[in-house]
Design a protein around this motif. Structure first.
Motif, PDB file in Angstrom:
ATOM      1  N   VAL A   1       1.051  -1.214  -0.131  1.00 28.95           N
ATOM      2  CA  VAL A   1      -0.006  -0.055   0.022  1.00 28.95           C
ATOM      3  C   VAL A   1       0.873   1.245   0.178  1.00 28.95           C
ATOM      4  CG1 VAL A   1      -2.108  -1.057   0.941  1.00 28.95           C
ATOM      5  CG2 VAL A   1      -0.240  -0.181   2.399  1.00 28.95           C
ATOM      6  N   ALA A   2       0.437   2.148  -0.720  1.00 30.52           N
ATOM      7  CA  ALA A   2       1.191   3.605  -0.935  1.00 30.52           C
ATOM      8  C   ALA A   2       0.600   4.745  -0.588  1.00 30.52           C
ATOM      9  CB  ALA A   2       1.891   3.649  -2.320  1.00 30.52           C
ATOM     10  N   THR A   3      -0.927   4.479  -0.492  1.00 32.75           N
ATOM     11  CA  THR A   3      -1.677   5.702  -0.136  1.00 32.75           C
ATOM     12  C   THR A   3      -2.591   5.296   0.711  1.00 32.75           C
ATOM     13  OG1 THR A   3      -3.287   5.357  -1.959  1.00 32.75           O
ATOM     14  CG2 THR A   3      -1.233   6.542  -2.436  1.00 32.75           C
TER      15      THR A   3
ATOM     16  N   GLN B   1       3.592   9.166   6.671  1.00 23.79           N
ATOM     17  CA  GLN B   1       2.602   9.731   7.772  1.00 23.79           C
ATOM     18  C   GLN B   1       1.169   9.867   7.321  1.00 23.79           C
ATOM     19  OE1 GLN B   1       3.535  10.575  10.936  1.00 23.79           O
ATOM     20  NE2 GLN B   1       1.428  10.621  11.162  1.00 23.79           N
ATOM     21  N   GLU B   2       0.980   9.913   6.037  1.00 22.24           N
ATOM     22  CA  GLU B   2      -0.478   9.693   5.448  1.00 22.24           C
ATOM     23  C   GLU B   2      -1.203   8.527   5.790  1.00 22.24           C
ATOM     24  OE1 GLU B   2      -1.214  11.252   1.584  1.00 22.24           O
ATOM     25  OE2 GLU B   2      -0.651  13.209   2.251  1.00 22.24           O
ATOM     26  N   LEU B   3      -0.277   7.330   5.442  1.00 24.31           N
ATOM     27  CA  LEU B   3      -0.477   6.062   5.689  1.00 24.31           C
ATOM     28  C   LEU B   3      -0.917   5.719   7.055  1.00 24.31           C
ATOM     29  CD1 LEU B   3       2.087   3.999   3.368  1.00 24.31           C
ATOM     30  CD2 LEU B   3      -0.442   4.172   3.070  1.00 24.31           C
ATOM     31  N   ALA B   4       0.229   6.303   7.938  1.00 22.73           N
ATOM     32  CA  ALA B   4       0.105   5.909   9.239  1.00 22.73           C
ATOM     33  C   ALA B   4      -1.526   6.642  10.064  1.00 22.73           C
ATOM     34  CB  ALA B   4       1.118   6.682  10.214  1.00 22.73           C
ATOM     35  N   ASP B   5      -1.740   7.780   9.251  1.00 23.78           N
ATOM     36  CA  ASP B   5      -2.892   8.294   9.975  1.00 23.78           C
ATOM     37  C   ASP B   5      -4.072   7.487   9.436  1.00 23.78           C
ATOM     38  OD1 ASP B   5      -1.603  10.559  10.927  1.00 23.78           O
ATOM     39  OD2 ASP B   5      -1.996  11.705   9.181  1.00 23.78           O
ATOM     40  N   SER B   6      -4.159   6.892   8.194  1.00 28.77           N
ATOM     41  CA  SER B   6      -5.052   6.237   7.713  1.00 28.77           C
ATOM     42  C   SER B   6      -5.221   4.792   8.317  1.00 28.77           C
ATOM     43  CB  SER B   6      -5.202   5.788   6.317  1.00 28.77           C
ATOM     44  OG  SER B   6      -3.986   4.884   5.939  1.00 28.77           O
ATOM     45  N   LEU B   7      -4.056   4.287   9.158  1.00 33.52           N
ATOM     46  CA  LEU B   7      -4.220   3.204  10.041  1.00 33.52           C
ATOM     47  C   LEU B   7      -4.651   2.936  11.548  1.00 33.52           C
ATOM     48  CD1 LEU B   7      -0.992   1.446   8.509  1.00 33.52           C
ATOM     49  CD2 LEU B   7      -2.876   0.507   8.339  1.00 33.52           C
ATOM     50  N   LYS B   8      -4.793   4.513  11.593  1.00 33.89           N
ATOM     51  CA  LYS B   8      -5.037   4.681  13.321  1.00 33.89           C
ATOM     52  C   LYS B   8      -6.503   3.992  13.427  1.00 33.89           C
ATOM     53  CE  LYS B   8      -3.012   8.844  14.619  1.00 33.89           C
ATOM     54  NZ  LYS B   8      -2.929  10.116  13.742  1.00 33.89           N
ATOM     55  N   GLY B   9      -6.412   3.087  14.534  1.00 28.01           N
ATOM     56  CA  GLY B   9      -7.456   2.378  15.154  1.00 28.01           C
ATOM     57  C   GLY B   9      -7.985   1.102  14.374  1.00 28.01           C
ATOM     58  N   VAL B  10      -6.833   0.849  13.114  1.00 24.70           N
ATOM     59  CA  VAL B  10      -6.808  -0.592  12.394  1.00 24.70           C
ATOM     60  C   VAL B  10      -5.881  -1.418  13.105  1.00 24.70           C
ATOM     61  CG1 VAL B  10      -6.754  -1.763  10.190  1.00 24.70           C
ATOM     62  CG2 VAL B  10      -7.394   0.787  10.337  1.00 24.70           C
TER      63      VAL B  10
ATOM     64  N   ARG C   1       6.364   6.025  13.007  1.00 28.38           N
ATOM     65  CA  ARG C   1       5.157   6.511  12.429  1.00 28.38           C
ATOM     66  C   ARG C   1       3.992   5.458  12.318  1.00 28.38           C
ATOM     67  NH1 ARG C   1       6.194  11.650  10.152  1.00 28.38           N
ATOM     68  NH2 ARG C   1       8.527  11.897   9.616  1.00 28.38           N
ATOM     69  N   ILE C   2       4.454   4.276  11.907  1.00 24.41           N
ATOM     70  CA  ILE C   2       3.325   3.465  11.798  1.00 24.41           C
ATOM     71  C   ILE C   2       3.230   2.967  13.388  1.00 24.41           C
ATOM     72  CG2 ILE C   2       2.632   1.169  11.041  1.00 24.41           C
ATOM     73  CD1 ILE C   2       2.996   3.463   8.745  1.00 24.41           C
TER      74      ILE C   2
ATOM     75  N   ALA D   1       3.494   4.634  16.023  1.00 25.80           N
ATOM     76  CA  ALA D   1       2.607   5.796  16.741  1.00 25.80           C
ATOM     77  C   ALA D   1       1.124   5.671  16.487  1.00 25.80           C
ATOM     78  CB  ALA D   1       3.312   7.084  16.513  1.00 25.80           C
ATOM     79  N   ALA D   2       0.695   5.220  15.148  1.00 25.81           N
ATOM     80  CA  ALA D   2      -0.637   5.037  14.690  1.00 25.81           C
ATOM     81  C   ALA D   2      -1.186   4.167  15.383  1.00 25.81           C
ATOM     82  CB  ALA D   2      -0.706   5.034  13.365  1.00 25.81           C
ATOM     83  N   GLY D   3      -0.661   3.242  16.143  1.00 29.17           N
ATOM     84  CA  GLY D   3      -1.289   2.174  17.202  1.00 29.17           C
ATOM     85  C   GLY D   3      -0.994   0.686  16.353  1.00 29.17           C
ATOM     86  N   ILE D   4      -0.185   0.725  15.633  1.00 27.59           N
ATOM     87  CA  ILE D   4      -0.040  -0.729  14.804  1.00 27.59           C
ATOM     88  C   ILE D   4       0.806  -1.453  15.741  1.00 27.59           C
ATOM     89  CG2 ILE D   4       0.900  -1.749  12.827  1.00 27.59           C
ATOM     90  CD1 ILE D   4      -1.753  -0.760  12.219  1.00 27.59           C
TER      91      ILE D   4
END
Ligand code: PEP
Ligand code: MN
Length: 349
Positions: free
Chosen positions: A87-89, A118-127, A150-151, A153-156
């Motif tokens: 995944v890139a976006t 960072q955009e990917l990280a934001d999209s992964l929050k809560g996943v 970054r990933i 910190a998004a919770g992964i």
């Protein structure tokens, strides 16, 4: 920074490192299904397939996109294998999750870009999905760690790294130079982070897959991601480095996996570093001889003799002094240069 991680828990056979296998790109439904069934028959548990392909130049095959995701879902349904894609976006993340992709990875061109990560990280929050982060194309450990942070910190929490080698200016044996000390240092810095080796993108050639898989095992990597295609010669991307499921099975069968290999500065890994450096030395010597032959042509055209004594003594003195500054004996360095010069003269003749 501490990484609070959970084990990836990827399926593998009796304590062997896990293997993710499948084509570089998901090209057609038939190619995906044929490859997947052949891999499943050989006991593979995880299937990779590139749906969106980052291409160096426009006009190449850029992947089938969303159209390929139902094929991946079919692989999972018919074979029981877990599926993985790049995944890139954020849109890729959304679609991959929508179609039930089990494992996401971030490619080398993306992990090199903090904005994109960072955009990917934001999209992964809560996943809650396992994410593997490939090393950035340049040999920059901090950038790789930054992407992982970054990933994380998004919770992964099911997080891993993939070592796929680094681009370098000169082309040599490998498509992407391994620079093994970088993943080893990553492991030293984040010991609880699983590290996966991608021999396909390091080697870039079929015949290098087996030795690279073995090197990764000797160095204590946690798993492998290998490109496998039902008809590699006809692959739409990375044709030269893909192997059939049969060949992959043959390679994996012959891997020697020792118990308790720690991915640190073990003897094996230090030897690999020496081998890397010797590859470099050979490469440089080859280039030096080539320039030397070019000089021979120049000398001939300008009626100059082959051996220019002043130049020769200058090289010996300069390198001898440099050698002693670097902790080697000056006489040793002079002997090395005498030998190089002798071969150089021979080539000029
Ligand atoms: C791939 O896995 O097919 C790929 C494009 O890899 P990388 O990002 O390592 O170049
Ligand atoms: Mn590829």
């Amino acid at each position: 920074m501490e990484f609070d991680l959970q084990p990836l828990c990827f399926p593998s056979d009796n304590k062997r490192p896990f293997v993710i296998a499948g084509p570089c790109s998901a090209e057609t439904e038939e190619q995906v299904m044929t490859t997947a069934h052949q891999l499943a028959e050989k006991g593979c548990h995880m299937f990779r397939g590139g749906v969106w392909k980052p291409r160096t130049k426009p006009g190449g095959f850029e992947g089938q996109g969303e159209k390929a995701l139902p094929w991946m879902a079919r692989v999972k349904q018919e074979t029981g294998m877990l599926t993985a894609t790049e995944v890139a976006t954020p849109h890729h993340v959304e679609l991959a999750l929508k179609y039930g992709i089990d494992i996401l990875w971030i490619g080398a061109r993306t992990s090199a870009n903090p904005f994109a990560v960072q955009e990917l990280a934001d999209s992964l929050k809560g996943v809650d999905v396992p994410v593997l982060v490939k090393n950035p194309v340049s040999p920059d450990l901090e950038l790789w760690i930054g992407a992982l942070q970054r990933i994380h910190a998004a919770g992964i929490r099911r997080l891993g790294a993939i070592h796929r080698g680094f681009s370098s200016v000169d082309q040599k044996l490998y498509r992407n130079t391994p620079l093994w000390h970088i993943p080893i240092e990553l492991h030293r810095r984040i010991p609880n982070l699983p590290v996966v080796c991608d021999p396909s993108h390091i080697g870039g050639r079929r015949d290098l897959i087996a030795p690279l898989c073995q090197q990764a095992m000797d160095m204590g990597f946690d798993g492998l991601i290998v490109e496998s295609h039902c008809n590699p010669d006809e692959a739409w991307s990375d044709a030269k480095q893909q192997v059939t499921p049969d060949v992959l099975d043959f390679i994996l069968d012959r891997l020697v996996v020792r118990d308790n290999v720690e991915m640190t500065e073990s003897l094996a890994s230090m030897r690999k570093q020496i081998d890397d450096m010797d590859d470099h030395l050979m490469d440089l010597l080859t280039k030096r001889m080539r320039v030397s032959r070019e000089i021979a042509i120049y000398k001939k055209e300008h009626n100059m003799g082959v051996v220019q004594t002043a130049r020769y003594s200058e090289i010996l003195d300069k390198r001898g002094a440099q050698g002693s500054m670097c902790g080697m004996s000056a006489s040793f360095v002079r002997r090395v240069y005498e030998a190089i010069h002798e071969e150089s003269v021979r080539q000029q003749m």
